[in-house]
Design a protein around this motif. Structure first.
Motif, PDB file in Angstrom:
ATOM      1  N   GLY A 134     -19.089  58.734 -32.542  1.00  0.00           N
ATOM      2  CA  GLY A 134     -19.952  59.217 -33.630  1.00  0.00           C
ATOM      3  C   GLY A 134     -21.415  59.142 -33.269  1.00  0.00           C
ATOM      4  N   ALA A 135     -21.733  59.371 -31.984  1.00  0.00           N
ATOM      5  CA  ALA A 135     -23.100  59.157 -31.503  1.00  0.00           C
ATOM      6  C   ALA A 135     -24.126  59.973 -32.298  1.00  0.00           C
ATOM      7  CB  ALA A 135     -23.184  59.511 -30.024  1.00  0.00           C
ATOM      8  N   ASP A 136     -23.779  61.225 -32.632  1.00  0.00           N
ATOM      9  CA  ASP A 136     -24.786  62.084 -33.254  1.00  0.00           C
ATOM     10  C   ASP A 136     -24.960  61.825 -34.751  1.00  0.00           C
ATOM     11  OD1 ASP A 136     -22.429  63.135 -34.096  1.00  0.00           O
ATOM     12  OD2 ASP A 136     -22.836  65.201 -33.476  1.00  0.00           O
ATOM     13  N   GLN A 137     -24.252  60.855 -35.288  1.00  0.00           N
ATOM     14  CA  GLN A 137     -24.451  60.512 -36.698  1.00  0.00           C
ATOM     15  C   GLN A 137     -25.685  59.632 -36.853  1.00  0.00           C
ATOM     16  OE1 GLN A 137     -22.205  59.542 -39.822  1.00  0.00           O
ATOM     17  NE2 GLN A 137     -21.053  61.446 -39.727  1.00  0.00           N
ATOM     18  N   CYS A 138     -26.459  59.939 -37.844  1.00  0.00           N
ATOM     19  CA  CYS A 138     -27.694  59.197 -38.130  1.00  0.00           C
ATOM     20  C   CYS A 138     -27.399  57.722 -38.353  1.00  0.00           C
ATOM     21  CB  CYS A 138     -28.320  59.799 -39.389  1.00  0.00           C
ATOM     22  SG  CYS A 138     -29.823  58.976 -39.906  1.00  0.00           S
ATOM     23  N   CYS A 139     -28.310  56.859 -37.900  1.00  0.00           N
ATOM     24  CA  CYS A 139     -28.123  55.413 -38.061  1.00  0.00           C
ATOM     25  C   CYS A 139     -28.461  54.937 -39.467  1.00  0.00           C
ATOM     26  CB  CYS A 139     -28.972  54.652 -37.045  1.00  0.00           C
ATOM     27  SG  CYS A 139     -30.753  54.719 -37.391  1.00  0.00           S
ATOM     28  N   GLY A 140     -29.164  55.802 -40.236  1.00  0.00           N
ATOM     29  CA  GLY A 140     -29.491  55.428 -41.611  1.00  0.00           C
ATOM     30  C   GLY A 140     -30.898  54.908 -41.795  1.00  0.00           C
ATOM     31  N   PHE A 141     -31.699  54.948 -40.732  1.00  0.00           N
ATOM     32  CA  PHE A 141     -33.065  54.429 -40.895  1.00  0.00           C
ATOM     33  C   PHE A 141     -33.880  55.374 -41.780  1.00  0.00           C
ATOM     34  CE2 PHE A 141     -37.505  54.458 -39.270  1.00  0.00           C
ATOM     35  CZ  PHE A 141     -37.900  53.289 -39.886  1.00  0.00           C
ATOM     36  N   GLY A 142     -34.285  56.499 -41.231  1.00  0.00           N
ATOM     37  CA  GLY A 142     -34.930  57.519 -42.062  1.00  0.00           C
ATOM     38  C   GLY A 142     -36.273  57.124 -42.636  1.00  0.00           C
TER      39      GLY A 142
ATOM     40  N   LEU B 109     -34.151  51.678 -33.727  1.00  0.00           N
ATOM     41  CA  LEU B 109     -33.611  50.461 -33.121  1.00  0.00           C
ATOM     42  C   LEU B 109     -33.929  49.222 -33.958  1.00  0.00           C
ATOM     43  CD1 LEU B 109     -34.170  51.043 -29.286  1.00  0.00           C
ATOM     44  CD2 LEU B 109     -32.000  51.043 -30.549  1.00  0.00           C
ATOM     45  N   THR B 110     -35.042  49.246 -34.693  1.00  0.00           N
ATOM     46  CA  THR B 110     -35.353  48.115 -35.576  1.00  0.00           C
ATOM     47  C   THR B 110     -34.277  47.979 -36.642  1.00  0.00           C
ATOM     48  OG1 THR B 110     -37.708  48.488 -35.238  1.00  0.00           O
ATOM     49  CG2 THR B 110     -37.095  47.166 -37.153  1.00  0.00           C
ATOM     50  N   HIS B 111     -33.905  49.130 -37.188  1.00  0.00           N
ATOM     51  CA  HIS B 111     -32.871  49.161 -38.225  1.00  0.00           C
ATOM     52  C   HIS B 111     -31.510  48.767 -37.649  1.00  0.00           C
ATOM     53  CE1 HIS B 111     -30.386  50.867 -41.452  1.00  0.00           C
ATOM     54  NE2 HIS B 111     -29.820  51.674 -40.576  1.00  0.00           N
ATOM     55  N   ILE B 112     -31.128  49.421 -36.545  1.00  0.00           N
ATOM     56  CA  ILE B 112     -29.828  49.137 -35.928  1.00  0.00           C
ATOM     57  C   ILE B 112     -29.775  47.670 -35.479  1.00  0.00           C
ATOM     58  CG2 ILE B 112     -28.314  49.670 -33.961  1.00  0.00           C
ATOM     59  CD1 ILE B 112     -29.469  52.552 -34.053  1.00  0.00           C
ATOM     60  N   GLY B 113     -30.872  47.244 -34.836  1.00  0.00           N
ATOM     61  CA  GLY B 113     -30.927  45.863 -34.346  1.00  0.00           C
ATOM     62  C   GLY B 113     -30.894  44.863 -35.490  1.00  0.00           C
ATOM     63  N   GLY B 114     -31.533  45.222 -36.595  1.00  0.00           N
ATOM     64  CA  GLY B 114     -31.534  44.335 -37.767  1.00  0.00           C
ATOM     65  C   GLY B 114     -30.129  44.122 -38.299  1.00  0.00           C
ATOM     66  N   VAL B 115     -29.341  45.204 -38.323  1.00  0.00           N
ATOM     67  CA  VAL B 115     -27.960  45.093 -38.799  1.00  0.00           C
ATOM     68  C   VAL B 115     -27.121  44.311 -37.776  1.00  0.00           C
ATOM     69  CG1 VAL B 115     -25.882  46.379 -39.439  1.00  0.00           C
ATOM     70  CG2 VAL B 115     -28.123  47.239 -40.124  1.00  0.00           C
ATOM     71  N   LEU B 116     -27.275  44.658 -36.484  1.00  0.00           N
ATOM     72  CA  LEU B 116     -26.504  43.969 -35.439  1.00  0.00           C
ATOM     73  C   LEU B 116     -26.814  42.476 -35.416  1.00  0.00           C
ATOM     74  CD1 LEU B 116     -26.830  46.568 -32.514  1.00  0.00           C
ATOM     75  CD2 LEU B 116     -24.684  45.875 -33.605  1.00  0.00           C
ATOM     76  N   SER B 117     -28.078  42.153 -35.597  1.00  0.00           N
ATOM     77  CA  SER B 117     -28.496  40.752 -35.564  1.00  0.00           C
ATOM     78  C   SER B 117     -27.924  39.984 -36.755  1.00  0.00           C
ATOM     79  CB  SER B 117     -30.026  40.688 -35.566  1.00  0.00           C
ATOM     80  OG  SER B 117     -30.467  39.400 -35.918  1.00  0.00           O
ATOM     81  N   ARG B 118     -27.975  40.625 -37.944  1.00  0.00           N
ATOM     82  CA  ARG B 118     -27.428  39.970 -39.127  1.00  0.00           C
ATOM     83  C   ARG B 118     -25.927  39.728 -38.976  1.00  0.00           C
ATOM     84  NH1 ARG B 118     -29.429  39.404 -44.349  1.00  0.00           N
ATOM     85  NH2 ARG B 118     -31.371  39.253 -43.197  1.00  0.00           N
ATOM     86  N   GLN B 119     -25.275  40.657 -38.231  1.00  0.00           N
ATOM     87  CA  GLN B 119     -23.825  40.512 -38.016  1.00  0.00           C
ATOM     88  C   GLN B 119     -23.518  39.543 -36.873  1.00  0.00           C
ATOM     89  OE1 GLN B 119     -22.571  44.536 -37.204  1.00  0.00           O
ATOM     90  NE2 GLN B 119     -22.467  45.104 -39.363  1.00  0.00           N
ATOM     91  N   ARG B 120     -24.563  38.948 -36.282  1.00  0.00           N
ATOM     92  CA  ARG B 120     -24.384  38.035 -35.135  1.00  0.00           C
ATOM     93  C   ARG B 120     -23.525  38.706 -34.059  1.00  0.00           C
ATOM     94  NH1 ARG B 120     -27.843  36.094 -37.440  1.00  0.00           N
ATOM     95  NH2 ARG B 120     -27.874  34.383 -38.916  1.00  0.00           N
ATOM     96  N   SER B 121     -23.806  39.980 -33.794  1.00  0.00           N
ATOM     97  CA  SER B 121     -22.956  40.755 -32.887  1.00  0.00           C
ATOM     98  C   SER B 121     -23.202  40.415 -31.425  1.00  0.00           C
ATOM     99  CB  SER B 121     -23.228  42.239 -33.080  1.00  0.00           C
ATOM    100  OG  SER B 121     -24.546  42.525 -32.625  1.00  0.00           O
ATOM    101  N   GLY B 122     -24.376  39.917 -31.122  1.00  0.00           N
ATOM    102  CA  GLY B 122     -24.707  39.642 -29.723  1.00  0.00           C
ATOM    103  C   GLY B 122     -25.155  40.864 -28.946  1.00  0.00           C
TER     104      GLY B 122
END
Lengths: 205, 251, 485
Positions: B169-177, B215-228
């Motif tokens: 699903g690479a071409d789907q928007c990350c939701g930042f906007g 990446l701030t948005h994506i990273g913020g979600v990944l970080s909150r999920q403790r994804s590593g």
């Protein structure tokens, strides 16, 4: 208060003050190379079948037998100008009501145009096809398309058709994708579409 | 050729390492970029929120800062898109013909980093080394507004040591906007969560993109999920060499 | 009967509620990914798709920019073909015209072809007040109507329902509206479709008045076109004695041959088929064939307002294919109800404010912001409506409509940002506070941002300061930190 027509047209005029029509006429693209009739008919047959219609190709001599074989049990109706005979068929005289048509199992019609690219049959409801209701209410539609009626794509069909006539463009049996976008054939229109493709009339008669 | 770096406001304030990477990378490729000190922001935050009047002074500053350069390169698809597609709207709003002319002249010279590398410098192998499992997220504005196509992937594929994995699903928007992330935070986060799930599915250590805002948005979600999973800007991967890889271990 | 959208909350609140419905999210994700794949497959078959889009956009644009002439011509040709043409400024006028025609024939019911415009004007509710039952005959519309629900998609109004929910609605509600569902009804789509066929058959066969919209109206020939799949359209357009078609004035195309790009673009974009099962065309009355009394109601209802908007008028090119909904990441998460209109998704986010005007109600004003501006909608639009650009322009109109009053915090923030970003010196000063700001936000969250997202660490110095200190990295500037991340 001005009447609605006057007011709407005035609003339209006002909305477009200072807007010029783009003089460039963009022409819709058409297939670059003309395709041989044979290939067109092959494509047409394949594309109609894609919609899960029944498609058969047959000679003019075999046509009446094929129709007889395709007919379900029950009564059959034909338009007044059908160019061949269907034994025991009711010839439509325009008097049967919708409820009466609903008791008829099948209809046999001809067509005006077949569109290869989209697998579409166009009826323009001349006497060989009959009024719209007879090819709608019965549950089986047997439709005869001659090879020389098949054109490549939509623009060729549009160019042939007479806008003054009512038209029904048919691409397969009735269908719906309204439940989970899962295509299901067979809703209100004929649930069986049986297409018989035959050689041009002048060659065989 | 005089080349200016448009670092963008978010990189200036939050991600100086991305700007530094662009400088290092271009210097390695023989291009000395200048950093016009007068630059601030492209004005996109105002334009996309509907504050066109407020964007006018920002645009004037932008035009003054970058006038006269042959190329303006920026590590942001979104800001490049803003300069190329939105500045004319803001200039039109200002009613200032001089500003409109300046924008018309400047806008075509603004390049997103991958466009600049591939189209202007004609390189895809930038001599980078990056020994990590990486997945690439194409940001919407680079993909659709600029049409950068597969330039970033071509650049990444030429990086030595990298293991590129496809993002579902690479071409789907990350939701930042931009303003959407705050005005419609719930929907934004739902989209970000789906993006993060797809990223985790790849097993990548790093998710790379051409825009630090996304990446701030994506990273913020990944970080909150403790994804590593870490987020890294494209410029920083392309700037990496065997020497810097050693340095990175210590950071 | 189905409800209305009146009094819906603004998009963010409506979306928040929709996002908690995991069944809805599942149904939508399944349905939109299915249709996206189908569309992509049949669009890829057309080598000159891009030229076709340009041609489609040009057909609509030409008619819109010459609308007065085209409408007058349409009226002339329709009249010459035996149709009666009515004009309606707004929903109330259109509804009154349709009700008047039904009453003139003493009809207590009408059968309806799926039509966006009759939903837009609330025709069913208006007819109900006059004691006339309006039966929706499209399967999805039937599901919505029986379920006392609201449509959530342009093409597939019941997209938010799965098969099990539909079976339950049919079982519990069909009986009250006519022929009940069979006792052995399963949730197989084919079985559900068959139940709809049986339920609606008696209504088609006895109906005196049919009501439709139109996908296209050809000015040159006075031809109306309805594109459909199930045959319910053919039933409604053919069997009744009287046919009333409500047609938005933007549906007009100039010439007969203009139907060509449109009929190639619409089915591939909409249902992902090379051609939809049935397209009906009629030019007024055909003696001895179909309805012998034909009415056409030409409706404005905000369209001239949209036409006057130079950026937004392209939204009137819309042919209601719903490709933009199917690719929209926001729509896929929230569903259509959150948009509070019969026109949901990206096209709804521009069309509703254009038709209604902004600055009057919070719900409409929230719609242009219901997008990340990702641009997927523009990419698939068969008539090339640049939805992201119109969204941004509508946002500016929302902001402008609220200028002058007491400024909202957002407006003050933007003014502050404009001041800071107007001079790099001011920005530089503010950047030195970034770290403090970030620590503050982290400490005093959750804010809209930090509810489910962490904030990045603030760097020790801005890029600008680094450049000055190190001469753009040419010196170490006293400390070696250009690797700092």
């Amino acid at each position: 208060m001005p009447d609605a027509r006057t007011e709407i047209l005035a609003r339209v005029r006002e909305a477009l003050v200072g807007s010029a029509i783009d003089p460039v006429q963009t022409v819709a693209p058409r297939a670059a190379t003309p395709v041989a009739t044979r290939e067109l008919v092959d494509l047409f047959a394949e594309r109609v079948a894609d919609y899960r219609a029944v498609v058969e190709r047959c000679s003019a001599e075999d046509l009446e037998d094929r129709i007889a074989a395709a007919l379900p049990a029950g009564q059959v109706i034909v338009p007044p100008g059908l160019s061949l005979r269907v034994p025991d068929a009711i010839v439509d005289d325009g008097t049967l009501t919708a409820a009466e048509l609903d008791l008829i199992a099948a209809v046999v019609t001809e067509a005006r145009v077949g569109i290869a690219e989209t697998g579409t049959i166009v009826l323009d409801h001349t006497p060989d096809q009959g009024r719209r209701a007879i090819s709608l209410v019965p549950d089986t539609h047997i439709c005869i398309v001659r090879e020389d009626q098949v054109v490549a794509d939509v623009p060729e069909a549009i160019a042939l058709l007479d806008p003054a006539r009512p038209q029904t463009w048919i691409s397969g049996p009735s269908a719906t994708s309204d439940i989970e976008l899962d295509r299901v054939e067979g809703v209100h229109g004929p649930r069986t579409l049986h297409v018989l493709i035959t050689p041009p009339r002048d060659v065989t008669s | 050729m005089r080349v200016a770096l448009m670092v963008t406001c978010i990189n200036d304030a939050l991600y100086p390492s991305t700007g530094q990477a662009v400088v290092r990378l271009l210097r390695r490729l023989g291009v000395e970029v200048e950093f016009p000190q007068a630059q601030t922001c492209c004005g996109q935050p105002m334009v996309n929120t509907g504050y066109l009047d407020e964007a006018v002074p920002v645009l004037r500053t932008f035009v003054d800062a970058f006038a006269g350069y042959d190329a303006v390169v920026t590590p942001s698809g979104s800001c490049a898109g803003s300069a190329r597609h939105q500045h004319s709207i803001v200039a039109g709003r200002s009613g200032d013909e001089a500003l409109q002319e300046a924008v018309a002249k400047l806008a075509p010279n603004v390049y997103e980093l991958s466009e600049f590398l591939v189209d202007v410098l004609g390189v895809t192998d930038v001599g980078a080394y990056y020994p990590h499992r990486v997945t690439y997220h194409p940001t919407c504005h680079s993909l659709r507004m600029l049409g950068v196509g597969n330039r970033p992937q071509r650049l990444l594929e030429a990086v030595r040591g990298i293991r590129l994995v496809d993002l579902p699903g690479a071409d789907q928007c990350c939701g930042f906007g931009g303003t959407f992330a705050v005005k419609n935070a719930d929907t934004s986060i739902a989209m970000g969560a789906d993006k993060a799930r797809h990223i985790r599915e790849t097993g990548a250590e790093i998710v790379v993109a051409g825009d630090n805002s996304c990446l701030t948005h994506i990273g913020g979600v990944l970080s909150r999920q403790r994804s590593g999973v870490r987020t890294v800007h494209l410029a920083e991967i392309l700037a990496s060499t065997e020497d810097s890889a050693v340095a990175e271990v210590t950071r | 009967m189905s409800g209305t959208f009146v009094g819906m909350p603004a998009f963010p609140e409506a979306a928040r509620e929709a996002l908690t419905d995991s069944q809805l999210r599942h149904n939508l994700a399944h349905a939109t990914s299915t249709i996206r794949a189908k569309r992509a497959k049949v669009v890829a078959e057309v080598p000159d798709w891009e030229e076709l889009r340009l041609a489609g956009a040009a057909v609509k644009e030409r008619a819109l920019l010459d609308l007065e002439t085209q409408l007058v011509r349409l009226e002339e040709t329709l009249t010459a073909n035996g149709a009666t043409v009515h004009w309606a400024r707004d929903a109330a006028e259109a509804n009154a015209i349709v009700a008047g025609i039904a009453k003139a024939h003493a009809a207590t019911e009408v059968v309806k072809v799926k039509s966006m415009v009759t939903q837009e004007i609330g025709l069913n509710e208006a007819l109900a007040e006059e004691g006339i039952a309006a039966w929706e005959t499209d399967l999805a519309e039937l599901i919505v109507q029986l379920g006392d629900d609201l449509p959530s998609h342009i093409l597939v109004p019941a997209i938010h329902r799965n098969r099990a929910e539909i079976r339950d609605i049919f079982r519990s509600k069909m009986g009250a509206a006519g022929r009940p569902a069979p006792d052995d009804l399963t949730d197989e789509p084919a079985v559900l479709a068959a139940a709809a066929r049986e339920h609606l058959r008696e209504k088609f066969l006895r109906a005196k008045v049919g009501v439709s919209g139109a996908n296209f109206a050809v000015a040159e020939t006075g031809t109306l076109v309805v594109v459909e799949s199930e045959g319910n359209g053919r039933m409604c357009l053919t069997l009744p004695e009287v046919l009333v078609s409500v047609v938005g004035i933007e549906k007009v195309v100039s010439r007969w041959e203009d139907l060509d790009p449109m009929l190639r673009l619409l089915p591939r974009s909409s249902t992902g088929e090379r051609m939809n099962p049935y397209t009906s065309m009629w030019s007024g009355i055909a003696p001895g064939d179909g309805p012998q009394e034909v009415h056409v109601v030409l409706l404005d209802n905000g369209r001239t307002r949209a036409l006057a908007d130079e950026v937004g008028r392209q939204a009137l090119r819309c042919i209601r294919c719903s490709a933009c909904l199917n690719v929209c990441p926001v729509y896929e998460r929230t569903g259509g109800h959150a948009y509070g209109s019969v026109y949901p998704g990206p096209i709804g986010a521009i069309l509703n404010p254009l038709l209604k005007g902004v600055g009057h109600d919070e719900q409409t004003d929230s719609l242009p912001y219901a997008s990340t501006l990702c641009g997927a909608c523009f990419e698939v639009c068969p008539v090339r409506i640049d939805i992201p650009s119109v969204l941004v322009d509508q946002r500016a109109q929302v902001v402008d409509a609220h200028r002058g009053g007491v400024p909202k915090p957002e407006a003050m923030a933007m003014k502050g940002a404009a001041y800071v970003l107007g001079r790099s010196r001011r920005l530089s000063a503010v950047e030195r506070l970034t770290g403090i700001g970030m620590r503050f936000a982290r400490r005093f969250g959750p804010t809209a941002w930090t509810g489910a997202r962490d904030l990045p660490d603030a760097p020790g110095e801005s890029f600008r300061d680094w450049w000055l200190r190190t001469d753009g990295g040419r010196t170490d500037g006293g400390r070696n930190d250009d690797q700092k991340g």
